[in-house]
Design a protein around this motif. Structure first.
Motif, PDB file in Angstrom:
ATOM      1  N   GLY A   1      55.684  30.980  84.012  1.00 47.61           N
ATOM      2  CA  GLY A   1      55.798  31.744  82.770  1.00 47.61           C
ATOM      3  C   GLY A   1      57.057  31.342  82.030  1.00 47.61           C
TER       4      GLY A   1
ATOM      5  N   ILE B   1      58.616  39.614  81.375  1.00 50.00           N
ATOM      6  CA  ILE B   1      58.405  39.077  82.729  1.00 50.00           C
ATOM      7  C   ILE B   1      57.164  39.729  83.349  1.00 50.00           C
ATOM      8  N   ALA B   2      57.020  41.047  83.181  1.00 48.09           N
ATOM      9  CA  ALA B   2      55.867  41.766  83.749  1.00 48.09           C
ATOM     10  C   ALA B   2      54.551  41.269  83.140  1.00 48.09           C
TER      11      ALA B   2
ATOM     12  N   GLN C   1      53.785  37.864  84.592  1.00 43.82           N
ATOM     13  CA  GLN C   1      53.375  38.018  85.994  1.00 43.82           C
ATOM     14  C   GLN C   1      51.923  38.518  86.072  1.00 43.82           C
TER      15      GLN C   1
ATOM     16  N   ARG D   1      49.654  37.996  84.062  1.00 43.73           N
ATOM     17  CA  ARG D   1      48.752  36.943  83.617  1.00 43.73           C
ATOM     18  C   ARG D   1      48.664  35.796  84.642  1.00 43.73           C
TER      19      ARG D   1
ATOM     20  N   ALA E   1      51.556  34.267  86.371  1.00 43.20           N
ATOM     21  CA  ALA E   1      52.716  33.390  86.577  1.00 43.20           C
ATOM     22  C   ALA E   1      53.193  33.482  88.021  1.00 43.20           C
ATOM     23  N   ARG E   2      53.549  32.338  88.575  1.00 43.42           N
ATOM     24  CA  ARG E   2      54.084  32.291  89.948  1.00 43.42           C
ATOM     25  C   ARG E   2      55.610  32.444  89.940  1.00 43.42           C
ATOM     26  N   ALA E   3      56.187  32.172  88.786  1.00 41.82           N
ATOM     27  CA  ALA E   3      57.631  32.330  88.568  1.00 41.82           C
ATOM     28  C   ALA E   3      57.814  32.384  87.057  1.00 41.82           C
ATOM     29  N   VAL E   4      58.980  32.867  86.620  1.00 43.41           N
ATOM     30  CA  VAL E   4      59.268  32.905  85.181  1.00 43.41           C
ATOM     31  C   VAL E   4      60.575  32.172  84.924  1.00 43.41           C
TER      32      VAL E   4
ATOM     33  N   ILE F   1      59.240  38.852  91.321  1.00 40.05           N
ATOM     34  CA  ILE F   1      58.725  37.517  90.995  1.00 40.05           C
ATOM     35  C   ILE F   1      59.933  36.571  90.912  1.00 40.05           C
TER      36      ILE F   1
ATOM     37  N   LEU G   1      62.551  34.077  89.574  1.00 44.57           N
ATOM     38  CA  LEU G   1      63.015  33.682  88.235  1.00 44.57           C
ATOM     39  C   LEU G   1      63.790  32.380  88.370  1.00 44.57           C
TER      40      LEU G   1
END
Lengths: 247, 247
Positions: B128, B187-188, B191, B193, B195-198, B219, B221
């Motif tokens: 993300g 971020i939420a 996540q 949607r 995402a494995r990391a942002v 998650i 970052l």
């Protein structure tokens, strides 16, 4: 939009230590009244930590830090700095030599602390002092604060060794969280002895005692990083005002 | 003790914004394995916030920031910098022009973020993305991460306007604590949607989401300030090793 790269730029002789230099840049930004990037104060930070230890030089015949500090100021001047701030209290034992070799004004951190005490109505003290062994044993704060009408209270040699030195050294080693306990212990001793406020007179100490833990200590603290940053902000405002007046 | 003022000095083109520049200097120090001042990395931070807004220039025909960034790099080179790090993601839209006019290597912040993702085993994503409108709409992260084998997830135009922009602008206005909520909301969404990391792909965002609040978000970052600082530390170690080998 102007493309005049000159104008009032603050030069920061950091590196003593580097976390204190970076913290100074942070606090200069945080204490400035600005809504967008372009309203902040242009600054350049020379954050060279190779400067030989100031206390070692002054008390134990260690290598001379003066050429390193003069080099830093020369680099800042070349970069366009119009004033120098030095976020290291002990370095001010060489203040006269630094002023003599500089081509722009050099702020004095302990005068900035005295200004902060004045502003907060803490005269005539007594002000408890914390700092490096060289700063405290050579009377740097005592001389400047007493000339400004403040009484001072100095930790004993044992307290300097047990509390001030570990707090400072832990910050320099990135062990910031561990530095709180010895710093707070020294503040409590000075308070018990009658201090009306305590000066965090080494720029590692404001990191040892973070802003959000200060109210709980129950005694006003004057923070040499913040005091010096406020002096730079005052200088910048005066420059901007005179620049506008001249335009 | 050496009085050789040269050697590997890192140049930091900051000011975009100034709090991010100062935070970079702090994180460079904190992430370095050092027990005393003299073991830290010499660095100089050009923290000039007068650089015209990068997103305005790229998306809305605003003033050109390039001459200001080139001026900063020239000043850092004059001061002795042997490498340039730019703790501003959007500025990397001018990366090729900056490399062309620089006389020393310029690190690329998004390659440093990709290195961080690799190191942490987060391939193939999806990652993300958060950042300024210019960074996201012009595909800066998408291009670099996809070339490195990562899928990316971009916030919608509405999410950029509702979450990324306020978080960034609040930090630039020193309202750091208020910036957490919009940043965490974005971020939420990413996540949810998948995402494995942002990627905190604007250097104000690591300030909006401070280190001690990250674990609670659940998650991983990747922090563009820390990733770039780690790249400087790697460079410094390589310089020191080759300096020792040559000596």
């Amino acid at each position: 939009m102007s493309t005049n790269f000159d104008g009032p730029i603050a030069g920061v002789l950091g590196g003593m230590g580097p976390l204190a230099g970076a913290a100074f840049a942070t606090r200069l930004t945080m204490l400035t009244d600005a809504a967008v990037d372009q309203e902040h104060i242009p600054a350049v930070l020379w954050n060279d930590p190779r400067v030989p230890d100031r206390t070692q030089a002054r008390l134990h015949g260690g290598a001379d830090p003066l050429p390193w500090m003069q080099n830093g100021i020369a680099r800042l001047e070349q970069a366009g700095a119009k004033i120098i701030a030095i976020p290291c209290n002990t370095a001010h034992l060489w203040y006269d030599e630094l002023v003599a070799s500089a081509h722009v004004p050099v702020l004095h951190i302990i005068e900035s602390v005295a200004d902060d005490l004045d502003r907060r109505g803490l005269a005539p003290g007594p002000i408890g002092l914390m700092g490096t062994p060289a700063t405290l044993k050579l009377g740097l704060y005592q001389k400047h604060l007493e000339a400004r009408g403040y009484q001072t209270l100095v930790p004993t040699e044992q307290e300097i060794a047990d509390f001030c030195v570990p707090a400072i050294e832990l910050v320099k080693a990135n062990r910031v969280a561990e530095a709180f306990e010895p710093a707070a212990a020294c503040i409590a001793r000075l308070q018990a002895r009658g201090a009306r406020a305590v000066a965090l007179g080494c720029t590692e100490l404001p990191l040892a005692v973070p802003h959000d833990r200060r109210a709980a200590l129950g005694i006003p603290l004057t923070d040499s990083i913040d005091a010096l940053a406020l002096a730079v902000i005052d200088w910048f405002r005066a420059q901007s005002a005179s620049g506008k007046a001249a335009a």
